[in-house]
Design an enzyme around this catalytic site. Structure first.
Site, mmCIF file in Angstrom:
data_model
loop_
_atom_site.group_PDB
_atom_site.id
_atom_site.type_symbol
_atom_site.label_atom_id
_atom_site.label_comp_id
_atom_site.label_asym_id
_atom_site.label_seq_id
_atom_site.Cartn_x
_atom_site.Cartn_y
_atom_site.Cartn_z
ATOM 1 N N ASN A 15 0.949 -1.432 -0.125
ATOM 2 C CA ASN A 15 -0.495 -0.510 -0.342
ATOM 3 C C ASN A 15 0.928 1.306 -0.234
ATOM 4 O O ASN A 15 0.731 2.381 -1.034
ATOM 5 C CB ASN A 15 -0.668 -0.479 1.356
ATOM 6 C CG ASN A 15 -2.100 -0.473 0.735
ATOM 7 O OD1 ASN A 15 -3.222 -0.512 -0.447
ATOM 8 N ND2 ASN A 15 -2.451 -2.030 1.568
ATOM 9 N N MET A 91 1.360 -2.533 12.318
ATOM 10 C CA MET A 91 0.752 -4.332 13.263
ATOM 11 C C MET A 91 0.331 -3.579 14.813
ATOM 12 O O MET A 91 1.009 -4.342 15.245
ATOM 13 C CB MET A 91 1.687 -4.831 12.878
ATOM 14 C CG MET A 91 1.253 -5.483 11.587
ATOM 15 S SD MET A 91 -0.579 -5.601 11.159
ATOM 16 C CE MET A 91 -1.744 -7.229 11.811
ATOM 17 N N ILE A 93 -0.821 -0.861 17.557
ATOM 18 C CA ILE A 93 -2.258 -0.297 18.376
ATOM 19 C C ILE A 93 -1.921 1.469 18.833
ATOM 20 O O ILE A 93 -1.052 0.883 20.033
ATOM 21 C CB ILE A 93 -3.008 -1.046 19.149
ATOM 22 C CG1 ILE A 93 -3.985 -2.129 18.380
ATOM 23 C CG2 ILE A 93 -4.191 -0.320 19.981
ATOM 24 C CD1 ILE A 93 -4.413 -3.549 19.422
ATOM 25 N N ASN A 108 -6.532 4.706 8.582
ATOM 26 C CA ASN A 108 -6.110 3.281 8.145
ATOM 27 C C ASN A 108 -6.793 2.190 6.947
ATOM 28 O O ASN A 108 -8.068 3.093 6.739
ATOM 29 C CB ASN A 108 -6.075 2.182 10.013
ATOM 30 C CG ASN A 108 -6.064 1.149 9.204
ATOM 31 O OD1 ASN A 108 -4.842 0.784 9.109
ATOM 32 N ND2 ASN A 108 -6.803 0.080 10.049
ATOM 33 N N HIS A 110 -8.004 -1.512 5.999
ATOM 34 C CA HIS A 110 -8.218 -2.319 6.556
ATOM 35 C C HIS A 110 -9.563 -2.858 5.558
ATOM 36 O O HIS A 110 -10.679 -2.578 4.651
ATOM 37 C CB HIS A 110 -9.739 -2.515 8.268
ATOM 38 C CG HIS A 110 -9.889 -3.605 8.121
ATOM 39 N ND1 HIS A 110 -8.778 -4.475 9.537
ATOM 40 C CD2 HIS A 110 -11.425 -4.661 8.086
ATOM 41 C CE1 HIS A 110 -9.756 -5.481 9.567
ATOM 42 N NE2 HIS A 110 -10.921 -5.501 9.421
ATOM 43 N N SER A 137 -11.924 -1.128 3.373
ATOM 44 C CA SER A 137 -12.252 0.649 4.362
ATOM 45 C C SER A 137 -11.386 1.262 4.541
ATOM 46 O O SER A 137 -10.330 1.015 4.627
ATOM 47 C CB SER A 137 -13.518 0.138 4.779
ATOM 48 O OG SER A 137 -13.925 -0.308 4.901
ATOM 49 N N ASP A 146 -10.477 -0.542 14.360
ATOM 50 C CA ASP A 146 -11.337 -0.561 13.229
ATOM 51 C C ASP A 146 -12.437 -0.160 13.494
ATOM 52 O O ASP A 146 -13.496 -0.109 12.257
ATOM 53 C CB ASP A 146 -11.268 -1.990 12.579
ATOM 54 C CG ASP A 146 -10.025 -2.628 12.243
ATOM 55 O OD1 ASP A 146 -9.233 -1.924 11.710
ATOM 56 O OD2 ASP A 146 -9.920 -4.137 12.925
#
Ligand code: GRF
Length: 191
Positions: A15, A91, A93, A108, A110, A137, A146
């Site tokens: 990405n 990866m 949080i 972000n 997902h 999304s 998320d």
């Protein structure tokens, strides 16, 4: 105005690469000021360096709390001039304190049609659920995993022959289109 991005990665960085390619177009309203990874061995870091991007590594294992890790990440961000944090396969949080420092300035991607199939193994979740459609999304990051407001989605049909890997591969093609589109929208203030 050119939106200045920090891309956060932990892995292969496909990405990141799709965003970097979009940024090469002269009329694209964003540029990458920093690629930050929590892993020194992230394959995406080598790609970033090959492309001449600035990189920083903050290894989460060197910090004994999430807050301490996030403070170091913030310090690195201050060194580079950043408007928007773009999580691309990152990866870790982020702490609620960190997120509060960057209100509506962290996004972000997902690989599911949120709010469906949050968290780990979204493709397996979609197949287990008998979903007829899946996709990806882009959403603003809030303290809920998320769970922040969705900015954009792209959809594809789920095929009866799909495995988690084949579905992931087709969704990933859509991710590479969606992320640059959403970044353009944000830069043009249309999100
Ligand atoms: C993508 O599927 C993204 O949606 C998820 O992690 C994966 C990262 O892939 N959050 P890459 O590192 O961008 O290739």
């Amino acid at each position: 105005m050119t939106l200045k991005l920090a891309l956060f990665i932990s892995g292969r960085g496909s990405n990141m690469l799709s965003i970097q390619k979009a940024c090469e177009a002269p009329d694209f309203p964003a540029k990458i000021n920093l690629v930050l990874s929590n892993r020194a061995d992230a394959a995406g870091l080598d790609i970033a360096r090959e492309k001449g991007l600035q990189t920083e590594v903050v290894n989460h294992k060197d910090y004994n709390s999430r807050v301490a890790f996030d403070e170091e990440v913030n310090k690195r961000l201050e060194k580079h001039d950043v408007d928007l944090i773009v999580l691309a396969g990152f990866m870790r949080i982020l702490s609620p304190e960190f997120i509060k420092k960057w209100p509506e300035r962290i996004i972000n991607i997902h690989p599911s049609l949120l709010p469906a199939y949050k968290g780990l193994h979204p493709h397996q979740q979609a197949l287990d659920d008998g979903a007829k459609e899946s996709g990806c999304s882009v959403h603003y990051v809030t303290a809920e995993l998320d769970g922040g407001p969705v900015i954009g989605q792209r959809r594809i049909p789920v095929l009866s022959s799909d495995t988690p890997d084949t579905l992931a591969a087709r969704v990933l093609e859509q991710e590479h289109l969606l992320y640059p589109e959403v970044i353009r929208q944000i830069a043009e203030d249309k999100a």
